[in-house]
Design a protein around this motif. Structure first.
Motif, PDB file in Angstrom:
ATOM      1  N   GLU A 168       0.815  -1.218   0.000  1.00 40.21           N
ATOM      2  CA  GLU A 168       0.000   0.000   0.000  1.00 40.21           C
ATOM      3  C   GLU A 168       0.845   1.263   0.000  1.00 40.21           C
ATOM      4  O   GLU A 168       0.579   2.212  -0.736  1.00 40.21           O
ATOM      5  N   GLU A 169       1.864   1.280   0.804  1.00 42.68           N
ATOM      6  CA  GLU A 169       2.679   2.490   0.938  1.00 42.68           C
ATOM      7  C   GLU A 169       3.331   2.875  -0.380  1.00 42.68           C
ATOM      8  O   GLU A 169       3.460   4.057  -0.706  1.00 42.68           O
ATOM      9  N   VAL A 170       3.768   1.866  -1.104  1.00 44.14           N
ATOM     10  CA  VAL A 170       4.407   2.146  -2.394  1.00 44.14           C
ATOM     11  C   VAL A 170       3.346   2.547  -3.415  1.00 44.14           C
ATOM     12  O   VAL A 170       3.531   3.497  -4.181  1.00 44.14           O
ATOM     13  N   MET A 171       2.235   1.840  -3.437  1.00 40.45           N
ATOM     14  CA  MET A 171       1.179   2.138  -4.405  1.00 40.45           C
ATOM     15  C   MET A 171       0.645   3.551  -4.218  1.00 40.45           C
ATOM     16  O   MET A 171       0.290   4.229  -5.177  1.00 40.45           O
ATOM     17  N   LYS A 172       0.637   4.002  -2.975  1.00 40.50           N
ATOM     18  CA  LYS A 172       0.145   5.345  -2.681  1.00 40.50           C
ATOM     19  C   LYS A 172       1.019   6.399  -3.342  1.00 40.50           C
ATOM     20  O   LYS A 172       0.579   7.483  -3.674  1.00 40.50           O
ATOM     21  N   ARG A 173       2.278   6.059  -3.506  1.00 40.84           N
ATOM     22  CA  ARG A 173       3.221   7.023  -4.059  1.00 40.84           C
ATOM     23  C   ARG A 173       3.553   6.728  -5.515  1.00 40.84           C
ATOM     24  O   ARG A 173       4.584   7.142  -6.022  1.00 40.84           O
ATOM     25  N   THR A 174       2.675   5.996  -6.153  1.00 35.04           N
ATOM     26  CA  THR A 174       2.906   5.669  -7.566  1.00 35.04           C
ATOM     27  C   THR A 174       1.774   6.223  -8.404  1.00 35.04           C
ATOM     28  O   THR A 174       0.608   6.117  -8.033  1.00 35.04           O
TER      29      THR A 174
END
Lengths: 735, 155
Positions: A399-405
């Protein structure tokens, strides 16, 4: 009768002889139940010795006669049964005959196609495809309208058809249709009565349409005129179906002659084409986006260079000649409301936003939306485009990465990326193709004004590595670097983790990149969600719906734009993801939906600008794996995209190609280098891409307004011995 | 003189202006004017109007498309000395329709200015009621007078 007697007469002596022989055999063999097998050899034995010829003949005659008699009996039974079935159907259908008195006018036309329709209730009906166009929207069950439509003509052909099928198969089949027909027809009659009485026009209106539809392919103008013949009557009727007969939803059903699934460039181009060719056409566009159709190129180009701080709201950009325009093809006043579509005097284009098509019923010519609304159509275009691909490592990263993609495609992606770019310190773009490079340049430009670090990483050696030949790709990469972008080439992402509010990208060769935000520009996945329910073919090589050269997937279904894998007569099967192709294919699909039957012939082009110095237009198959021949001249300051538009006086570089499609190249608020001569070798020129010695693709490198010549060369498909001579046609030295 | 370089499968040729001064010996296939597949300009070979021509913009497909088609058809087939002078009614109807959608169809003043820039004809004297029609006529006439490649876009 006579036959039986003669048979019996011949039978008698033979029977006597065979029985005596059998009895003798039986006593000898002591077998009781071996009578039959014993008889046969006995018969042989009795006939094999001298004088058995006549009896042999008699025996053969006996067997033959039995078979013939049996066959005749079976045939008579079947025929009688089918006749009885037809009689019953005729009797039933003769009851609500008054609304279908128009049918005698088109019996000859509809007879062959109508013939299979009564056979439809019988399960072994092989031609389900032919039946599909016959069914229309208003009437719930598929069988009944077809049956009802042509009682007289159906009798003869239907009988013939049923007899052609396996005689034994027809027997059980016959039993079932009787039951089916009765049950469904009762329900249908209820529906018919309730719908006919308040609105006499709708049922009669679809039926000429349904009859002409089987011959729609070759006579679609006729179908169109039939449908358009009653323009005054509301077609968008809220027909309340009786829920019993219909297995479908209980929601309001509606009908539109032209249905366009998807609200992008291809769809809009088709709508425009349909409206231009079919007077008073009613076109319904269904899109899951919340905004009306818009053009995509400015989202990664012009909008980033706008001086207007409110550009994310207005979505307007200024072209080189000062003319401002919105990314929307037309303002909202151009469209009419979906509810008014049926009653609009001269038709119009309606856009239904925020609705997704979840199911497509090709046989019933209708689609179902995510809110269970059903809409039936006469002609349908699928222009669903695609969804940006994502890297698996990012998807699995959490989630954390997807939020910043960001997966960049739509207006909201532009808005969010714009906001992000103002608030973070570092953005990494993964992908070295058109979108990635354009965004890198756009953000790179912004980085000069702010504190932003822009990184671009990709597996190839240079920008546009899959498009440009290596020498040109390297040259382009240098230019992109000059725009303020940090390039990491030959980079394969191994993993991405979120750490301390930053993202850490681990590359396969060990390098580590720390960044705040990722933009993934790694390709487009064509949206073929409807393929399953619609039964449409999906291409395994290129992805997308497989269509023919006329962009047709099935009888009343066309596909255009990014989602269409079509057959290009000149260049072979391909799928093109460019803006101009969406316009060209959308327009062609619209023409074919109104009866033009033209193949894909006008070759679409594409363009890209990477900074104020690098701009090119291209056409055809431009794949860096093909052998290329590049012819270059030295560039002067005049050969830049900016100069090209100022000179021609057209604010839109592609205006000569298609109207209202492209927008001007990269606007630059910073002063462009005017008197600087390029020391580099590849200032301007023409690059030919060859396949089996034939030019299949051309790039016009910093050479503009010469696309028609390039198009002609590709269209000819000739083998040219000296491409330098061909390059002369472009006058690359001229200003 | 031109110089040639090979880089693997790619060939690079550098040419000067003099190299390209001589006419090209490349042969192009002759165009068939009646090719049914080709994209057509505004007027089809049969003489009819191609409503799907990109040059018309959205004129034939918008809300006033029908009025526009009527007016332009009348104009196209008009045999009067002043072409289209028998089509005033059609143009007025189109005008009225367009006034209902000011967003889509820019106002007269702007259009007049643009016309004067791109049109070759001189503005004739007229009263204000006919100004708009003349503007349209000039725009339409311009299709007939200029070669296809220089056709103006929709106003």
């Amino acid at each position: 009768m006579l036959k039986c007697r003669t048979v019996w007469r011949t039978l008698a002596p033979l029977a006597r002889t065979s029985s005596t022989v059998c009895r003798q055999n039986a006593r000898r063999a002591g077998l009781n139940n071996g009578r039959l097998p014993a008889c046969v050899p006995a018969a042989h034995m009795s006939t094999a010795p001298a004088g058995g010829g006549r009896e042999n003949q008699l025996y053969v005659l006996l067997v033959g006669a039995t078979c013939v008699g049996g066959a005749i009996y079976a045939y008579r039974t079947v025929k009688g049964d089918s006749q009885r079935y037809q009689d019953r159907i005729d009797e039933i259908s003769s009851r609500p005959l008054k609304t279908f008195t128009e049918e005698p006018a088109t019996p000859t036309q509809s007879e062959p196609p109508a013939a299979p329709s009564p056979a439809e209730p019988s399960p072994p009906a092989p031609d389900a495809e032919i039946l599909a166009p016959i069914e229309t929207a208003d009437l719930p069950s598929a069988d009944e309208p077809a049956v009802e439509a042509s009682p007289q003509e159906a009798a003869e052909p239907a009988a013939a058809l049923i007899v052609e099928e396996e005689p034994p198969a027809a027997e059980p089949a016959e039993a079932r249709p009787g039951v089916v027909a009765e049950g469904h027809i009762q329900g249908y009659l209820v529906t018919l009565v309730t719908t006919i009485l308040p609105e006499p026009s709708p049922p009669s209106e679809p039926t000429p349409a349904e009859l002409t539809e089987p011959v729609a392919d070759s006579e679609s103008p006729a179908a169109e005129s039939a449908a358009a013949a009653k323009p005054a009557e509301p077609q968008l009727e809220a027909v309340t179906e009786s829920g019993d007969a219909s297995p479908a939803s209980h929601k309001v059903s509606s009908h539109t002659p032209y249905l366009l699934i998807g609200g992008g460039t291809a769809s809009f181009a088709a709508a425009r084409s349909i409206r231009a060719r079919d007077p008073g056409a009613r076109v319904l566009i269904v899109t899951d986006e919340l905004v009306p159709p818009y053009m995509r190129p400015p989202l990664s180009k012009e909008l980033w260079f706008s001086d207007d701080p409110s550009v994310t709201e207005t979505l307007r950009f200024k072209q080189w000649n000062g003319k401002e325009r919105s990314i929307y093809f037309q303002p909202p006043s151009f469209y009419i409301n979906a509810e008014e579509l049926g009653s609009a005097e001269n038709g119009g284009v309606a856009v239904l936003t925020g609705k997704k098509v979840v199911h497509m019923d090709v046989r019933g010519n209708k689609i179902k939306l995510d809110d269970d609304t059903e809409i039936s159509y006469d002609k349908c275009l699928i222009a669903t485009g695609g969804v940006p691909r994502n890297l698996q490592v990012i998807e699995r990263a959490g989630e954390e990465v997807m939020k910043r993609t960001t997966l960049f495609r739509k207006v909201e992606d532009f808005k969010s990326l714009d906001k992000v770019s103002r608030n973070v310190k570092s953005i990494t773009i993964i992908g070295g193709g058109f979108l990635g490079s354009e965004l890198a340049c756009a953000l790179g430009r912004r980085s000069t004004e702010s504190d932003l670090e822009v990184i671009q990483m990709y597996p190839e050696k240079g920008n546009m590595g899959k498009v440009l030949p290596e020498y040109l790709s390297n040259w382009t990469t240098e230019k992109v670097k000059k725009e303020g972008v940090k390039i990491i080439s030959e980079a394969l992402v191994k993993s991405v983790v979120s750490k301390d509010d930053k993202l850490e990208i681990q590359l396969k060769d060990g390098r580590l990149v720390k960044t705040d935000h990722i933009v993934a520009a790694v390709g487009l996945e064509p949206n073929v969600d409807l393929a399953k329910s619609a039964g449409l073919e999906v291409d395994s090589d290129f992805g997308g719906f497989r269509v023919n050269a006329e962009l047709q997937a099935r009888s009343n279904i066309w596909v255009a734009g990014d989602a269409a894998c079509f057959y290009d007569i000149r260049l072979g099967r391909r799928r093109v993801e460019h803006h101009d192709h969406a316009v060209v294919s959308g327009r062609l699909a619209g023409e074919n939906m109104t009866g033009a039957n033209k193949p894909y012939w006008h070759q679409s082009m594409f363009w890209s600008d990477l900074g104020p110095d690098v701009g090119y237009e291209a056409i055809g198959i431009v794949d860096s794996s093909l052998p290329t021949v590049g012819v270059f001249a030295k560039a002067t300051a005049k050969d830049t995209p900016k100069a090209a538009t100022e000179e021609s006086g057209t604010g839109i570089r592609s205006e000569s190609e298609t109207e209202h499609t492209a927008s001007s190249p990269v606007a630059s608020s910073a002063p462009s280098p005017t008197g600087v001569q390029h020391k580099d070798e590849y200032g301007k020129g023409v690059i030919f891409y060859l396949r089996d010695k034939v030019v299949v693709g051309i790039i016009l490198w910093n050479v503009f307004n010469r696309m028609p010549i390039a198009r002609k060369i590709i269209k000819d498909g000739e083998e040219h011995a000296d491409l330098n001579e061909v390059a002369k046609l472009f006058n690359i030295h001229d200003d | 003189m031109s110089s040639v370089r090979e880089e693997g499968k790619d060939r690079i040729i550098f040419v000067t202006k003099e190299d390209h001064a001589s006419p090209s010996s490349a042969e192009l296939v002759e165009e068939d004017p009646n090719d049914p597949y080709e994209e057509r300009g505004l007027i089809l070979p049969s003489g009819e109007i191609n409503w799907n021509c990109p040059c018309l913009g959205g004129m034939a497909s918008g809300p006033c498309g029908t009025e526009f088609k009527d007016a332009f058809s009348c104009f196209h087939y008009s045999k009067e000395e002043v072409k289209g002078s028998d089509c005033l009614e059609n143009f007025r109807a189109m005008q009225e329709c367009m006034q209902r959608y000011p967003e889509l169809y820019p106002q007269e003043d702007e259009k007049e200015q643009q016309q004067q820039q791109s049109s070759e004809t001189k503005p004739t004297s007229q009263d204000s009621a006919e100004t708009s029609e003349n503007g349209w006529w000039r725009w339409l006439l311009s299709f007939y007078k200029t070669p296809a490649s220089l056709w103006p876009t929709a106003p």
